[in-house]
Design an enzyme around this catalytic site. Structure first.
Site, PDB file in Angstrom:
ATOM      1  N   ASN A 147      60.041  15.686 -30.653  1.00 49.92           N
ATOM      2  CA  ASN A 147      58.765  16.105 -31.241  1.00 49.92           C
ATOM      3  C   ASN A 147      57.603  16.043 -30.260  1.00 49.92           C
ATOM      4  OD1 ASN A 147      58.547  13.332 -31.089  1.00 49.92           O
ATOM      5  ND2 ASN A 147      58.409  12.990 -33.306  1.00 49.92           N
ATOM      6  N   ARG A 285      49.814   5.596 -29.833  1.00 47.66           N
ATOM      7  CA  ARG A 285      49.994   4.431 -30.690  1.00 47.66           C
ATOM      8  C   ARG A 285      48.636   3.786 -30.942  1.00 47.66           C
ATOM      9  NH1 ARG A 285      53.922   6.633 -31.621  1.00 47.66           N
ATOM     10  NH2 ARG A 285      56.097   5.910 -31.561  1.00 47.66           N
ATOM     11  N   GLN A 314      51.280   0.324 -39.297  1.00 48.96           N
ATOM     12  CA  GLN A 314      51.456   1.504 -40.144  1.00 48.96           C
ATOM     13  C   GLN A 314      52.393   1.164 -41.294  1.00 48.96           C
ATOM     14  OE1 GLN A 314      50.594   5.086 -36.928  1.00 48.96           O
ATOM     15  NE2 GLN A 314      52.666   4.850 -37.665  1.00 48.96           N
ATOM     16  N   HIS A 333      50.115   9.338 -39.773  1.00 49.41           N
ATOM     17  CA  HIS A 333      50.901   9.677 -38.575  1.00 49.41           C
ATOM     18  C   HIS A 333      51.811  10.879 -38.864  1.00 49.41           C
ATOM     19  CE1 HIS A 333      53.302   7.876 -34.942  1.00 49.41           C
ATOM     20  NE2 HIS A 333      53.029   9.156 -34.794  1.00 49.41           N
TER      21      HIS A 333
END
Length: 399
Positions: A147, A285, A314, A333
């Site tokens: 990705n 991050r 998260q 995210h």
């Protein structure tokens, strides 16, 4: 028989989709550096469907159960009585995504006596205590490059959204307004600005290539300098320090992995070296940045805007200040979990599992830790140590 625990984010609030916006799913033939897309022997899903939520199961159930393995799928990973901790003692493999990470701390390694492998369905394995993985001889793997381009596209979108003041302008329309002066009082052209990336690996280099047609001045820093031919092709300026990069950049984008050497690299001190009114984009991050320092820089005007697709932990608590700070373009995210990317990382997880169960080598570019040491791409991109400290705060999300 092996027990596999798969941690995924929840299904859509109105239920798992029964139809999708598009009928086809264009995919690249290979990645820009020549690496092939995941090559499992088979897949049991239709590319383009939602695979990353609980009901999607990464398309793994038929494969695993037909081979006699047990698959536990859950979104419950934090707080008291969570499913992940309940299933850990006899789990052989744990799989999760960076978007809804199963934080594999030293405490969890101590509980998981049968654990042999941790797989990231995506890229970035910082939610695993890599030091503990090495000490417990647990393999850590991720689907490198699956990705990267998706994230790079999100970076460019975020830069434009900030510089052109897009989100507030859109909000005026939804409120029924036509407030042109309010919209453009913080809107600029990206053209001719200086844009710098912290790290120029797969994502950072893709960002530089995508930005080149905008006629911006491109800068980068990385502990692995790019080939001279690439620097000339993109007219790049190399910086050996963060201070040198940020002093000249109107836009800074963070594209480096999180590990002890990069944790909180953007903080009150380093933000003072930014140009006043610079924009900061972080799709890497959340823990690369000091949370409160970002808020203060936006409130003081040292930063003109912050676009973040990543948080720590998260999911973030409902009162996380990044939800309400000024001039932000925050998203959950999502940058690397488009339906297009999901088809690739689900296939990559299948490939890794096939290799594991058939005692075949896992691709070197997928390896982070193996045989008690950093391996493959992990040896190139990470440092020893642990970056999961504070992850227990994720339990506050539903409080």
């Amino acid at each position: 028989m092996a027990k596999i625990v798969l941690v995924l984010y929840d299904d859509p609030m109105d239920g798992y989709p029964t139809s999708y916006a598009r009928d086809d799913l264009p995919q690249p033939e290979r990645y820009p550096d020549g690496q092939t897309l995941p090559t499992p022997k088979a897949i049991d899903f239709k590319p383009g469907v939602l695979l990353g939520s609980v009901s999607g199961e990464l398309g793994l159930r038929q494969y695993l159960e037909s081979n006699g393995h047990q698959l536990i799928v859950t979104s419950s990973k934090d707080g008291a009585s969570n499913v992940l901790d309940k299933e850990l003692p006899d789990a052989e493999i744990v799989i999760s995504q960076p978007f809804w990470p199963a934080y594999m701390t030293a405490e969890r390694f101590a509980k998981a006596e049968k654990l042999k492998m941790i797989v990231t369905a995506g890229i970035g394995s910082d939610h695993t205590d890599l030091q503990a993985a090495m000490e417990h001889n647990v393999t850590v793997a991720e689907v490198t490059y699956c990705n990267s381009n998706a994230v790079a596209e999100h970076v460019v979108m975020s830069i434009l959204a900030l510089v052109r003041n897009f989100i507030p302008s859109h909000n005026w329309i939804t409120k029924g307004g036509w407030n042109i002066a309010d919209c453009v009082s913080r809107s600029y052209d990206l053209e001719a600005m200086n844009v710098g990336t912290v790290a120029a690996g797969r994502i950072g280099l893709r960002v530089l290539r995508l930005l080149k047609p905008f006629d911006v001045k491109l800068h980068y820093m990385d502990r692995h300098r790019l080939p001279e031919a690439v620097e000339k092709e993109l007219d790049l300026t190399y910086h050996s320090t963060l201070e040198s990069l940020t002093k000249v950049s109107d836009v800074v984008t963070l594209n480096c992995p999180l590990h002890p050497e990069t944790e909180h690299m953007i903080n009150e001190k380093t933000l003072k070296n930014f140009k006043r009114g610079a924009y900061l984009v972080n799709t890497a991050r959340g823990k690369l940045c000091d949370r409160d320092a970002i808020v203060s820089a936006l409130e003081s005007g040292q930063l003109a805007g912050y676009a973040g697709d990543v948080w720590f932990p998260q999911p973030p608590a409902n009162d996380h200040p990044w939800r309400t700070m000024p001039y932000h373009a925050m998203t959950p995210h999502i940058s690397g979990t488009s339906l297009s990317a999901q088809a690739r990382y689900a296939a990559g997880v299948r490939e890794i599992l096939e290799c594991y169960f058939e005692n075949r080598p896992i691709r070197n570019e997928y390896l982070i830790v193996q045989n008690g040491q950093l391996a493959g791409v992990g040896a190139h991109s990470y440092s020893k140590g642990n970056a999961t400290g504070g992850s227990e705060e994720a339990a506050k999300f539903k409080k």
